[in-house]
Design a protein around this motif. Structure first.
Motif, mmCIF file in Angstrom:
data_model
loop_
_atom_site.group_PDB
_atom_site.id
_atom_site.type_symbol
_atom_site.label_atom_id
_atom_site.label_comp_id
_atom_site.label_asym_id
_atom_site.label_seq_id
_atom_site.Cartn_x
_atom_site.Cartn_y
_atom_site.Cartn_z
ATOM 1 N N LYS A 165 0.806 -1.215 0.000
ATOM 2 C CA LYS A 165 0.000 0.000 0.000
ATOM 3 C C LYS A 165 0.845 1.274 0.000
ATOM 4 N N LEU A 166 2.155 1.106 -0.069
ATOM 5 C CA LEU A 166 3.048 2.260 -0.087
ATOM 6 C C LEU A 166 3.854 2.295 -1.383
ATOM 7 N N GLU A 167 4.192 3.478 -1.841
ATOM 8 C CA GLU A 167 5.002 3.659 -3.034
ATOM 9 C C GLU A 167 6.142 4.622 -2.721
ATOM 10 N N VAL A 168 7.244 4.471 -3.436
ATOM 11 C CA VAL A 168 8.418 5.326 -3.247
ATOM 12 C C VAL A 168 8.711 6.055 -4.548
ATOM 13 N N LEU A 169 8.795 7.365 -4.446
ATOM 14 C CA LEU A 169 9.147 8.201 -5.588
ATOM 15 C C LEU A 169 10.507 8.824 -5.302
ATOM 16 N N ARG A 170 11.425 8.658 -6.234
ATOM 17 C CA ARG A 170 12.805 9.103 -6.040
ATOM 18 C C ARG A 170 13.231 9.978 -7.212
ATOM 19 N N ALA A 171 13.930 11.071 -6.921
ATOM 20 C CA ALA A 171 14.395 11.971 -7.972
ATOM 21 C C ALA A 171 15.681 12.650 -7.519
ATOM 22 N N PRO A 172 16.566 12.997 -8.461
ATOM 23 C CA PRO A 172 17.809 13.684 -8.096
ATOM 24 C C PRO A 172 17.524 14.988 -7.360
ATOM 25 N N GLY A 173 18.277 15.223 -6.292
ATOM 26 C CA GLY A 173 18.089 16.424 -5.488
ATOM 27 C C GLY A 173 19.274 17.366 -5.571
ATOM 28 N N THR A 174 19.152 18.492 -4.904
ATOM 29 C CA THR A 174 20.198 19.503 -4.922
ATOM 30 C C THR A 174 20.952 19.608 -3.602
ATOM 31 N N ALA A 175 20.455 18.950 -2.540
ATOM 32 C CA ALA A 175 21.129 19.017 -1.242
ATOM 33 C C ALA A 175 22.521 18.395 -1.351
ATOM 34 N N LEU A 176 23.521 19.100 -0.827
ATOM 35 C CA LEU A 176 24.917 18.677 -0.959
ATOM 36 C C LEU A 176 25.513 18.325 0.399
ATOM 37 N N ALA A 177 26.110 17.138 0.484
ATOM 38 C CA ALA A 177 26.923 16.781 1.649
ATOM 39 C C ALA A 177 28.378 17.106 1.316
ATOM 40 N N TYR A 178 29.062 17.756 2.265
ATOM 41 C CA TYR A 178 30.436 18.177 2.003
ATOM 42 C C TYR A 178 31.279 18.044 3.266
ATOM 43 N N MET A 179 32.595 18.006 3.079
ATOM 44 C CA MET A 179 33.559 18.049 4.176
ATOM 45 C C MET A 179 34.348 19.345 4.049
ATOM 46 N N ALA A 180 34.458 20.069 5.151
ATOM 47 C CA ALA A 180 35.153 21.358 5.135
ATOM 48 C C ALA A 180 36.384 21.322 6.023
ATOM 49 N N PHE A 181 37.386 22.113 5.646
ATOM 50 C CA PHE A 181 38.657 22.174 6.363
ATOM 51 C C PHE A 181 38.862 23.561 6.964
ATOM 52 N N ASN A 182 39.557 23.602 8.076
ATOM 53 C CA ASN A 182 40.014 24.875 8.641
ATOM 54 C C ASN A 182 41.398 25.165 8.062
ATOM 55 N N LEU A 183 41.462 26.151 7.182
ATOM 56 C CA LEU A 183 42.713 26.429 6.478
ATOM 57 C C LEU A 183 43.700 27.241 7.308
ATOM 58 N N ARG A 184 43.325 27.567 8.537
ATOM 59 C CA ARG A 184 44.279 28.173 9.458
ATOM 60 C C ARG A 184 44.996 27.115 10.285
ATOM 61 N N ASP A 185 44.579 25.883 10.124
ATOM 62 C CA ASP A 185 45.208 24.795 10.854
ATOM 63 C C ASP A 185 46.598 24.510 10.271
ATOM 64 N N PRO A 186 47.611 24.255 11.106
ATOM 65 C CA PRO A 186 48.983 24.053 10.602
ATOM 66 C C PRO A 186 49.118 22.912 9.611
ATOM 67 N N ILE A 187 48.311 21.880 9.762
ATOM 68 C CA ILE A 187 48.382 20.747 8.839
ATOM 69 C C ILE A 187 47.522 20.983 7.605
ATOM 70 N N LEU A 188 46.278 21.411 7.816
ATOM 71 C CA LEU A 188 45.313 21.498 6.718
ATOM 72 C C LEU A 188 45.524 22.707 5.819
ATOM 73 N N LYS A 189 46.347 23.657 6.236
ATOM 74 C CA LYS A 189 46.615 24.794 5.355
ATOM 75 C C LYS A 189 47.467 24.396 4.151
ATOM 76 N N ASP A 190 48.076 23.214 4.209
ATOM 77 C CA ASP A 190 48.863 22.683 3.085
ATOM 78 C C ASP A 190 47.903 22.021 2.099
ATOM 79 N N VAL A 191 47.788 22.575 0.890
ATOM 80 C CA VAL A 191 46.849 22.049 -0.098
ATOM 81 C C VAL A 191 47.149 20.603 -0.445
ATOM 82 N N ARG A 192 48.421 20.193 -0.307
ATOM 83 C CA ARG A 192 48.761 18.800 -0.616
ATOM 84 C C ARG A 192 48.084 17.845 0.362
#
Length: 531
Positions: free
Chosen positions: A274-301
């Motif tokens: 009695k249930l149906e599922v409708l699925r479609a591409p969305g725009t919500a984005l999951a991301y990982m962010a860095f603190n570029l003031r950090d001594p390690i993460l400020k290095d782009v490598r």
């Protein structure tokens, strides 16, 4: 493939104590004990044949479209209020209350209103109402986060009832987006705080009632100037608990829920006749962010090595159950400004190890360095982070997880007090390229803006500044394409995946179409099958 399944399974076991219980074509299927309770639920409940019941996770905070900024407020507001402009499937602005507009010079926009529009109380909607809506923000009568979107508006003129003229302090190409649906709706002249308690708009549905933490009820506007809704009444039922949501759907005491259930629960309910599922591409984005003031993460490598070390595959396949797609940009693919002509980072742990060696981070007792990742207590997030922890350990990075209640976690994020974090852009936040100014311009460091990682690149700043005043869309697309290419190399973010919109509904609901933003526009065309 076996190794990837074990990776996701181990993360599931460590993060929540659950075990894998069965197989599916996509891999091992999680079946928590609470899901099994669905098999015992009653299916005898009956609904009002004239009312669609939609589950929402929380009450809207404020239904005044000038004030409410949470997802529930904005999405319900779109049904009650009309905006000057709408948005199409490519996230371009289109006519709304304004049937046409002109831009005679870079600092002037002239809008011509659709004739014959009335508010729900019978008052005609005129240019005076449009001016009042924005003046109440610009003059400080209403104070909230939306005010900053109109900071470049100098004044608004109304030469007649059907014409509205926006005069700007300086040229900007982003005004039209800020006048479109989802951003703000038009309220009647003179509207004050009463709009919070009893909102009056001109949209396809009109407000009936609201009770905090219980429900919001709307009914069809029979005098709507546009295409009229088919549903007579909609009740938004507040159900915070996901298991209870699933039970309500299965026993038939609710009709519909969108983006509220975990992927495993969706797969469980999908087996219900009695249930149906409708699925479609969305725009919500999951991301990982860095603190570029950090001594390690400020290095782009280091950031590039992290990008190569992360494998989205097992997370998308075994935790999200395929209800997501890998992301290459902060913008969704539906956006007119999106480009995929950017540097990408396919899973390559050997390349990650090589980059870290070259950067001078050698293994010492199997570990190059530690990174602390702050996260919320949300189960799906904890599972994802547990998988990331294993993947980074494989290249010699020890990821230390720091878990907090969401309010505490988010306060750390907004202050820039982190090394790593992961969040989502939702509710239209990343659908317009103005997101680049908000999240990556050096003038938007906390607390002013959302450049929480303190990313600074003068070239990116200049491109963003130029694109925000460029009126030709083709040229803007080129400028934003260059912004995306630089960000993909500098990596202040790792864009992880776009989440699908997943709508679970009873079989009595017909004519549903899910839009990329995952808003509630489908209620404008939905129908209830007659018994």
């Amino acid at each position: 493939m076996i190794r990837l399944r074990r990776l996701a399974a181990n993360a599931q076991t460590r993060a929540s104590g659950a075990t894998w219980a069965g197989m599916s074509p996509r891999g091992l299927l999680i079946v928590p004990v609470v899901v099994c309770l669905l098999l015992l639920a009653s299916c005898s409940s009956k609904l009002d044949p004239h009312t669609l019941v939609m589950i929402i996770e929380s009450s809207p905070t404020n239904l005044d479209p000038r004030v409410g900024v949470d997802a529930q407020s904005e999405r319900i507001d779109e049904l009650i209020f009309d905006a000057l402009l709408t948005r199409d499937e490519h996230l371009n602005v289109q006519p709304g209350l304004a049937e046409r507009w002109e831009n005679p010079d870079p600092r002037t926009f002239i809008f011509h209103l659709h004739p014959g529009v009335k508010f729900h109380d019978g008052r005609p909607l005129t240019s005076r109402d449009v001016k009042w809506t924005f003046d109440s923000l610009l003059q400080g009568n209403i104070r909230n986060a939306k005010t900053s979107s109109y900071r470049l508006v100098d004044r608004i003129e109304t030469p007649d009832d059907s014409t509205v003229i926006f005069r700007l302090k300086e040229r900007t190409a982003t005004l039209l987006w800020s006048l479109s649906e989802g951003a703000i709706g038009i309220v009647p002249y003179g509207s004050g705080e009463e709009m919070t308690r009893a909102p009056v708009g001109s949209g396809p549905f009109r407000f009936v009632s609201a009770e905090q933490d219980r429900d919001v009820v709307l009914e069809r506007n029979p005098d709507y100037w546009g295409e009229k809704a088919h549903l007579e009444r909609v009740r938004f039922l507040v159900v915070p608990d996901m298991t209870t949501q699933a039970l309500e759907l299965r026993k038939g005491s609710a009709d519909l829920a969108i983006n509220a259930l975990t992927a495993d629960m969706v797969l469980t309910l999908q087996r219900e006749s009695k249930l149906e599922v409708l699925r479609a591409p969305g725009t919500a984005l999951a991301y990982m962010a860095f603190n570029l003031r950090d001594p390690i993460l400020k290095d782009v490598r280091v950031r590039q090595a992290l990008a190569y070390a992360i494998d989205r595959g097992p997370i998308i396949d075994y935790l999200l159950r395929g209800f997501a797609r890998p992301a290459a940009s902060t913008l969704p693919v539906q956006s007119w400004a999106y480009t995929d002509d950017v540097q990408t980072y396919k899973h390559d742990p050997q390349r990650a190890r090589q980059i870290l060696d070259e950067a001078g981070y050698q293994l010492v007792n199997g570990v190059r360095f530690h990174l602390a990742m702050k996260t919320s207590t949300d189960e799906s997030t904890r599972l994802m982070v547990a998988v990331l922890q294993q993947q980074l350990r494989d290249v010699g990075i020890q990821l230390d997880i720091r878990t907090f209640e969401f309010a505490t976690f988010f306060s750390y994020v907004t202050k820039g007090a982190f090394q790593l974090y992961s969040l989502r852009w939702v509710g239209g936040s990343n659908e317009d390229p103005d997101i680049f100014e908000h999240a990556f311009h050096s003038g938007q460091f906390p607390p002013k803006g959302a450049n929480r990682g303190f990313y600074s690149n003068p070239v990116v700043d200049a491109l963003i500044d130029q694109a925000r005043i460029e009126m030709k869309q083709n040229r803007r697309k080129q400028l934003y394409g260059e912004v995306q290419r630089i960000l993909a190399e500098d990596l202040p973010y790792i864009n992880l995946w776009y989440l699908d919109n997943v709508l679970v509904h009873t079989s009595r609901v017909k004519n549903l179409t899910v839009s990329p933003p995952g808003n509630y526009d489908f209620l404008k065309t939905a129908e209830l099958a007659s018994n």
